[in-house]
Design a protein around this motif. Sequence first.
Motif, short mmCIF file in Angstrom:
data_model
loop_
_atom_site.label_atom_id
_atom_site.label_comp_id
_atom_site.label_asym_id
_atom_site.label_seq_id
_atom_site.Cartn_x
_atom_site.Cartn_y
_atom_site.Cartn_z
N PHE A 1 1.02 -0.92 0.38
CA PHE A 1 0.04 0.37 -0.08
C PHE A 1 1.21 0.82 0.30
O PHE A 1 0.78 1.71 1.21
CB PHE A 1 -0.93 0.16 1.30
N SER B 1 -0.25 7.36 -7.25
CA SER B 1 0.81 6.06 -6.11
C SER B 1 1.97 5.65 -7.16
O SER B 1 3.60 7.07 -6.67
CB SER B 1 0.98 5.26 -5.19
N ASP C 1 0.03 -0.34 -5.14
CA ASP C 1 -0.98 0.58 -4.62
C ASP C 1 -2.02 0.69 -5.79
O ASP C 1 -2.00 0.96 -6.87
CB ASP C 1 -1.00 2.21 -4.28
#
Length: 184
Positions: free
Chosen positions: A100, A126, A121
């Motif tokens: 994540f 990201s 992610d």
Amino acid sequence: MTSENLEFFNETELIKEDPRTLDFISFVENFDAFGTETRVDKIHVGKQPVPVFINEFWTSKQRAAHSLHEVSYRACFKPQLPRFFIDQLTDEGDVVLDPFMGRGTTLIEAVLRNRSAAGCDINPLSEVICAPRLNPPPIEKVSRRLDKLDLVFDGELPLELEVFFSQGNLEGIMCPQRILFRKR
């Protein structure tokens, strides 16, 4: 989901699987580098005891972060947290996975600590935020690129901004905008 539905590793089974876990637990339990001994409490999740280690594990000087982290992103944490665990639980050359990755705090810390970084992610932003910071261009290349830009502003300045900026600063703000609009 209740805690009865969750499966936990037996603490001794986990230690047998990875000797570094035992080393890390011992390190944290005996940590007193800044004058305070670690307090160990246990909480119970269902019937499983989970140790909680309470101490100050880094100094205020160590809380200074690398400038690569200076990107605003919601729900981000300080880089010192992944740095602490990366230093204690991995060796140079190990792979650090962040499933994540958000703004890439853990990945950047891994690379800065000479580890390989892998992350993903669900938010495509990201990668856009993280990738350039994992491979920044050398300052010489940035300098050469800036030297090629026409940084003279010859347009009209927005009058409503003149109360906030001097003419020179406002020209400096407007010039990159002009360059970007011209490219678009």
